[in-house]
Design a protein around this motif. Structure first.
Motif, PDB file in Angstrom:
ATOM      1  N   LYS A 107       0.834  -1.206   0.000  1.00 28.87           N
ATOM      2  CA  LYS A 107       0.000   0.000   0.000  1.00 28.87           C
ATOM      3  C   LYS A 107       0.868   1.254   0.000  1.00 28.87           C
ATOM      4  N   ALA A 122      -6.544   9.412  -1.106  1.00 25.75           N
ATOM      5  CA  ALA A 122      -6.511  10.049   0.215  1.00 25.75           C
ATOM      6  C   ALA A 122      -5.067  10.382   0.595  1.00 25.75           C
ATOM      7  N   VAL A 147      -7.690   6.464   9.317  1.00 29.48           N
ATOM      8  CA  VAL A 147      -7.545   5.168   8.650  1.00 29.48           C
ATOM      9  C   VAL A 147      -6.099   4.692   8.803  1.00 29.48           C
ATOM     10  N   LYS A 149      -3.444   1.562   7.793  1.00 34.50           N
ATOM     11  CA  LYS A 149      -3.344   0.424   6.865  1.00 34.50           C
ATOM     12  C   LYS A 149      -1.990  -0.246   6.967  1.00 34.50           C
ATOM     13  N   VAL A 159      -6.810  -3.164   7.354  1.00 30.17           N
ATOM     14  CA  VAL A 159      -7.260  -1.773   7.414  1.00 30.17           C
ATOM     15  C   VAL A 159      -8.126  -1.565   8.652  1.00 30.17           C
ATOM     16  N   ILE A 161     -10.301   1.437  10.729  1.00 31.97           N
ATOM     17  CA  ILE A 161     -10.801   2.815  10.724  1.00 31.97           C
ATOM     18  C   ILE A 161     -11.059   3.183  12.180  1.00 31.97           C
ATOM     19  N   GLU A 191      -3.865   7.342   7.117  1.00 37.79           N
ATOM     20  CA  GLU A 191      -4.515   7.941   5.957  1.00 37.79           C
ATOM     21  C   GLU A 191      -5.735   8.761   6.346  1.00 37.79           C
ATOM     22  N   GLU A 192      -5.971   9.786   5.584  1.00 37.94           N
ATOM     23  CA  GLU A 192      -7.153  10.641   5.743  1.00 37.94           C
ATOM     24  C   GLU A 192      -8.403   9.825   5.380  1.00 37.94           C
ATOM     25  N   PHE A 193      -9.488  10.005   6.129  1.00 46.93           N
ATOM     26  CA  PHE A 193     -10.735   9.288   5.872  1.00 46.93           C
ATOM     27  C   PHE A 193     -11.521  10.003   4.779  1.00 46.93           C
ATOM     28  N   LEU A 194     -11.951   9.259   3.769  1.00 46.80           N
ATOM     29  CA  LEU A 194     -12.772   9.840   2.709  1.00 46.80           C
ATOM     30  C   LEU A 194     -14.200   9.346   2.885  1.00 46.80           C
ATOM     31  N   GLU A 198     -18.661   3.694  -2.246  1.00 46.16           N
ATOM     32  CA  GLU A 198     -17.583   2.974  -2.927  1.00 46.16           C
ATOM     33  C   GLU A 198     -18.105   2.223  -4.143  1.00 46.16           C
ATOM     34  N   LYS A 220     -19.724  -4.995   1.903  1.00 46.67           N
ATOM     35  CA  LYS A 220     -18.630  -5.588   2.691  1.00 46.67           C
ATOM     36  C   LYS A 220     -19.014  -6.034   4.094  1.00 46.67           C
ATOM     37  N   ILE A 288      -9.174   4.206  -3.436  1.00 41.80           N
ATOM     38  CA  ILE A 288      -8.981   3.675  -2.082  1.00 41.80           C
ATOM     39  C   ILE A 288      -7.870   2.633  -2.130  1.00 41.80           C
ATOM     40  N   GLU A 289      -7.895   1.802  -3.158  1.00 38.20           N
ATOM     41  CA  GLU A 289      -6.866   0.762  -3.294  1.00 38.20           C
ATOM     42  C   GLU A 289      -6.855   0.245  -4.723  1.00 38.20           C
TER      43      GLU A 289
HETATM   44  P1  AMP Z   1      -8.818  -1.721   1.580  1.00 39.79           P
HETATM   45  O1  AMP Z   1      -8.327  -3.021   2.177  1.00 39.79           O
HETATM   46  O2  AMP Z   1      -7.759  -0.750   1.259  1.00 39.79           O
HETATM   47  O3  AMP Z   1      -9.831  -1.971   0.493  1.00 39.79           O
HETATM   48  O4  AMP Z   1      -9.708  -1.047   2.694  1.00 39.79           O
HETATM   49  C1  AMP Z   1     -10.827  -1.739   3.226  1.00 39.79           C
HETATM   50  C2  AMP Z   1     -11.978  -0.784   3.339  1.00 39.79           C
HETATM   51  O5  AMP Z   1     -11.657   0.265   4.241  1.00 39.79           O
HETATM   52  C3  AMP Z   1     -12.333  -0.083   2.040  1.00 39.79           C
HETATM   53  O6  AMP Z   1     -13.133  -0.847   1.225  1.00 39.79           O
HETATM   54  C4  AMP Z   1     -13.056   1.122   2.580  1.00 39.79           C
HETATM   55  O7  AMP Z   1     -14.378   0.790   2.930  1.00 39.79           O
HETATM   56  C5  AMP Z   1     -12.300   1.445   3.820  1.00 39.79           C
HETATM   57  N1  AMP Z   1     -11.292   2.481   3.563  1.00 39.79           N
HETATM   58  C6  AMP Z   1     -10.002   2.298   3.209  1.00 39.79           C
HETATM   59  N2  AMP Z   1      -9.369   3.467   3.051  1.00 39.79           N
HETATM   60  C7  AMP Z   1     -10.271   4.435   3.327  1.00 39.79           C
HETATM   61  C8  AMP Z   1     -10.237   5.864   3.346  1.00 39.79           C
HETATM   62  N3  AMP Z   1      -9.116   6.548   3.086  1.00 39.79           N
HETATM   63  N4  AMP Z   1     -11.365   6.523   3.647  1.00 39.79           N
HETATM   64  C9  AMP Z   1     -12.504   5.833   3.934  1.00 39.79           C
HETATM   65  N5  AMP Z   1     -12.608   4.505   3.946  1.00 39.79           N
HETATM   66  C10 AMP Z   1     -11.510   3.800   3.645  1.00 39.79           C
END
Ligand code: AMP
Ligand code: GLY
Length: 426
Positions: A107, A122, A147, A149, A159, A161, A191-194, A198, A220, A288-289
């Protein structure tokens, strides 16, 4: 063509179902597959992370094309390994080498990549174990939620939150200090929360050109109304109503094109799927990823909507000939409902007899096995996510009704599924 598909989930059953319909497919093998893939292709009992075993299968079965479902073999360098194996010089493959798979496998790498290529994402700062104190101070300056990670692969659990500063501090200490995810959490991104909705966007690229697949929305959380812990995905809907032409044009110009150009510019060869995990923040898409593969359960909703011969496109991707290709989609809506084992995403037991598979399907939905295996004459549960049921229709409610009617006919001890997949989009 002899094709070897790697993986064992619902995504792989959906891919196998589509690949087996192609006139280009002579024989399809799946390593290791599940009880569903065994009905349409030949399962080979080699694990998806067993690079030695997969290499042997390619040689022994005279494989022409390898298609990789999950991320682990990609991050482990399956492509690099096959490319340097004598006797496999002509083997084609869909899936990037280890350098490209870092888009998913690190990441920190993917964040720096996005920053280098000005791809909207973010804001984040990375800390190593030696920088724990600095990280801890930095957290005090962050707005909530925060956030955190783990840098590496953590089976979807990396991850957090954090809703309070205390939770953020203890998570950072746990990940960096106690190495909660082993080497995967040697680095942690803060990381900043967005805030937004999704969606998952998929392309197949040959490193130069790309074709767009149908997009999907993943559900999810384990509980109805998006409550409870995160899972690998409890359902999916495709297409996504807000992903209209104007929004998708932004996705293409601000995200997809610069990603593929960036890979090329950095001399990272890439032939395979890219899954953009996006969030719609007030009409603008942010990443986000990245994943170096298709989504699961998104594949179970997306693949039945594809009208084109998928093998033709996979082959063009593997040969670097995607220029001018498109994937034709049907106008159907797809709703996928995932039946899971009782206790999932926590602990659950396996080996439960699945009832009702024989008499399907009353409403014409498509059944994809995820965690199943054959045990004598029975099919039994073999994972947390067990069976995906995809209904198709002209409207979401029609697709939903189909999926839920067939879900009601399937059962096993402890079976659970969300009742609200697609309700938010009606
Ligand atoms: P990821 O494993 O990176 O997909 O993260 C898992 C979940 O965390 C994502 O599907 C989002 O729902 C949430 N998430 C990850 N990064 C952020 C972010 N910067 N802001 C808000 N939600 C996030
Ligand atoms: N459904 C999300 C994923 O495949 O990562």
């Amino acid at each position: 063509m002899n094709i070897l598909l790697i993986g064992s989930g619902g995504r792989e059953h959906a891919l196998a179902w589509k690949i087996s319909q192609s006139k280009l497919t002579t024989k399809l093998f799946i390593a290791p597959g599940n009880a569903g893939t065994a009905t349409i292709a030949e399962n080979i009992s080699v694990a998806s992370d067993d690079l030695d075993g997969i290499t042997e299968v390619c040689l022994k079965q005279k494989i022409d094309l390898v298609v990789v479902g999950p991320e682990v073999p990609l991050v482990l360098g399956l492509r690099d390994r096959l490319e340097k194996t004598p006797g496999l010089e002509r083997l084609l493959m869909v899936g990037p080498g280890a350098s490209g798979a870092r888009l998913e496998g690190s990441k920190d790498f993917s964040k720096q990549f996005m920053l280098r290529h000005r791809i909207p994402t973010a804001k984040a700062k990375t800390f190593t174990a030696l920088e724990l104190e600095e990280g801890s101070k930095y957290l005090c300056t962050c707005n909530l939620p925060i956030v955190l990670k783990a840098d590496g692969l953590a089976a979807g659990k990396g991850v957090v939150i954090a809703q309070t500063h205390d939770e953020a501090q203890s998570t950072l200490h746990d990940m960096l200090g106690n190495k909660r995810f082993g080497s995967a959490s040697e680095r942690v991104l803060v990381e900043e929360f967005l805030s937004g909705i999704e969606l998952s966007v998929f392309v197949l690229t040959d490193g130069e050109h790309y074709v767009l697949l149908p997009e999907a929305k993943d559900y999810k959380r384990i509980g109805d109304g998006d409550t409870g812990p995160n899972t690998g995905g409890m359902g999916a809907v495709s297409p996504v109503p807000f992903a209209d032409e104007a929004f998708m044009n932004k996705v293409k110009s601000a995200i997809i094109a610069p990603t593929i150009a960036g890979l090329k510019q950095e001399s990272i060869p890439y032939r395979g799927f890219i899954f953009f995990g996006l969030i719609n923040v007030g009409g603008s898409p942010f990443v986000i990823e990245y994943n170096a593969r298709m989504g699961d359960p998104e594949s179970e909703a997306v693949i039945p909507r594809i009208d084109s011969d998928l093998v033709e496109v996979l082959l063009a991707c593997a040969q670097g000939q995607l220029k001018g290709k498109v994937i034709r989609m049907t106008n159907n809506m797809a709703v996928t409902v995932m039946m899971v084992s009782g206790g999932y995403p926590g602990t659950y037991s396996k080996g439960k007899t699945i009832r009702g598979l024989g008499q399907l399907s009353k409403s014409g939905s498509q059944i994809f096995h995820a965690g199943t295996r054959n045990a004598g004459h029975e099919v039994v549960t073999d994972g947390g996510r067990v069976i995906a049921i995809t209904g198709l229709g002209n409207r979401i409610d029609e697709a939903r009704n189909r999926a839920y009617r067939d879900a009601g006919d399937l059962s096993f001890d402890g079976a659970y599924f969300r009742k609200d997949i697609g309700v938010d989009l009606l």
